[in-house]
Design an enzyme around this catalytic site. Sequence first.
Site, short mmCIF file in Angstrom:
data_model
loop_
_atom_site.label_atom_id
_atom_site.label_comp_id
_atom_site.label_asym_id
_atom_site.label_seq_id
_atom_site.Cartn_x
_atom_site.Cartn_y
_atom_site.Cartn_z
CE LYS A 54 -4.04 -2.30 2.01
NZ LYS A 54 -4.66 -2.90 3.23
CD GLN A 98 -3.80 -4.49 6.50
OE1 GLN A 98 -3.41 -3.64 5.74
NE2 GLN A 98 -4.42 -5.45 6.02
CG ASP A 121 -10.18 -0.25 4.72
OD1 ASP A 121 -10.05 -0.57 3.55
OD2 ASP A 121 -9.57 -0.85 5.61
#
Length: 297
Positions: A54, A98, A121
């Site tokens: 990422k 994460q 997200d």
Amino acid sequence: MTAEIIDGKAFAADVRGRVAAHVARLQADHGITPGLAVVLVGEDPASQVYVRNKGKQTKEAGMHSVEHRLDPDTSQERLLALIGELNADPAIHGILVQLPLPGHLDSELVINAIDPAKDVDGFHVSNVGLLGTGQKSMVPCTPLGCLMLLRDRLGSLSGLNAVVVGRSNIVGKPMAQLLLGDSCTVTIAHSRTRDLAEVVRRADIVVAAVGRPEMVPGDWIGPGATVIDVGINRIEGAGGKTRLVGDVAFDSAAQVAGAITPVPGGVGPMTIACLLANTLTACCRANGLPEPEGLTA
Ligand code: NDP
């Protein structure tokens, strides 16, 4: 029939290119650089690989990339304090924590501490509600990537029968909402669904997000259907070597489907590409600028 193979790797590269071009224009015209902060707690090997990728792709797109790697025993208070700092930082437009978090941390509480406008997200309960009511939201990256592939292949999805196998909060449910938003007739199947084979056979669009290797055989697929395989399963092959397979039995499904995503090289690369797209979208919204075309739901 032999299905068209949907090249997610190439499509993701195209998305990243479009994001990078838009970022360059933002910098040239407005002096703004989108910023993404990724927070990793602990040392889960798979998560470390995801976070590294990422960061790398964020920088390649010309964005500002920040990584916070915290000890596995980081307290909830410390993590919430960091999220508070990132929420207040004007150089950061997207925040990603994460998952999975170590067991002593409350994932829901942590995710819901992120400013919904920076929740790239799309897991914050506000964004879930906005998506469910058809309002502008941040959309979870993997389902957004699937939607982009479907629109690219099929054009309008209006009126098509879509079956989503799997009802998780991160893939199945948001995928179903997005397909409904594009006027599909949507069925969400799960482990309690009766006659799953028959349900899947009726579909023009099949999205498999189960996490069971090659669970959907080719004879469940209706002729000409478009098959999006979200599953990523590592299985042991000949000689003890491992390989990745999806939730769909690719070889038999490809004999019947109109189009199908491979694993690897299908949905997987779209997820990070859509994370970059979401960060760009969040940055444009934060600055009152037009959103990038074709990169949102
Ligand atoms: P979850 O384990 O959270 O959800 C799996 C879903 O599949 C559940 O809703 C479950 O039903 C359903 N299910 C399980 N067994 C069956 C069955 N026999 N028949 C029908 N449905 C069943 O998984 P995720 O949604 O998080 O992930 C799904 C897959 O997608 C995984 O392989 C994961 O690795 C992959 N993935 C890939 C991403 C990418 O970037 N390409 C990103 C995210 C995930 P029930 O609710 O009834 O238990």
